[in-house]
Scaffold this active site. Sequence first.
Site, PDB file in Angstrom:
ATOM      1  N   SER A 125       0.822  -1.195   0.000  1.00  0.00           N
ATOM      2  CA  SER A 125       0.000   0.000   0.000  1.00  0.00           C
ATOM      3  C   SER A 125       0.865   1.258   0.000  1.00  0.00           C
ATOM      4  CB  SER A 125      -0.964  -0.035   1.179  1.00  0.00           C
ATOM      5  OG  SER A 125      -2.124   0.703   0.886  1.00  0.00           O
ATOM      6  N   LYS A 177     -20.217  18.148   8.290  1.00  0.00           N
ATOM      7  CA  LYS A 177     -19.135  18.513   9.200  1.00  0.00           C
ATOM      8  C   LYS A 177     -18.845  17.432  10.231  1.00  0.00           C
ATOM      9  CE  LYS A 177     -15.944  21.157  10.795  1.00  0.00           C
ATOM     10  NZ  LYS A 177     -14.707  21.338  10.021  1.00  0.00           N
TER      11      LYS A 177
END
Length: 301
Positions: A125, A177
């Site tokens: 990765s 948010k």
Amino acid sequence: MRTEATRNRFSQRHPLVFGVIMIILAVALFMGVTAFARYMGWTNGGLALGKDRIGVVHIEGMIMDSTEVVDWIRTLRRDDAIKGVLLRVNSPGGAIAPSQEIYSAVTALAAEKPVVASYGSVAASGGYYASVPSRIIVANPGSVTASIGVMAEFFTAGEALSRLGIKPEVLTTGKYKAAGTPMRDLTDAQREQLLGMMRDLHEQFVDDVAKARSMDRTDVAAIADGRAVTGRQALALGLVDMLGSRDQAIDKLKDLCGIDGTAVLVEGPVKEKTFMEEIMGAIHIDFTSATSLGGWTFSYK
């Protein structure tokens, strides 16, 4: 009878403090000599004078901050005495932006000097992402690599708190948010917005691998499903260039640099140790957490 100078001698009046000061000075001197010797290559067999030098960049553990690695790569790139660079990778991945910063630094380095990556136990990765711009990638047959993908983690505790009679309140100025806060479950809109971010990050990963490996993007995308593969499988997929050990990777780098015989290895980045670690020889362990957005954790793993 003792003289006035003897009575006032600091080492006699404060033997413990004087001893500590001497130890500090000795450690400082040792660290300075060691750092100089490492740079000159004296720790790698003999004097470095008149010998070709190869830089070694260690990319180890979770990639959570790129500062030390990028600074060391920049130092090696600017040093005319360094003929080529070996990236020794033992990393399962980490945060996205630091992996991309190392990728950029390696790209700039490989444009000026030969760069060979050597994979140890794992270069997956973010560890693969950071090193993929190398001109040659050498993996052991059993190295674990690839794992091209993005993962996000978070947890919610709202239900558990409710059972305890605790009602959390989360105030925001927008519906996205508080996405990922452990105080609330995701809404459908929040989940889709975060998945959109992950898709974009995934596309960036695929784009950069395809560019660095000069591969067709569709071929990279076909295997960019998060799968980890062995070094031997990675070779068949075109993700690495050859199978071999660290020593074989160094030999390949020497060939690219036109170096005959031995070469001095200049290794880094040097890990700073605390005073007590230098005195006691303690092992320093960094406990790190992944970069997060709210309660989410985005990482290349």
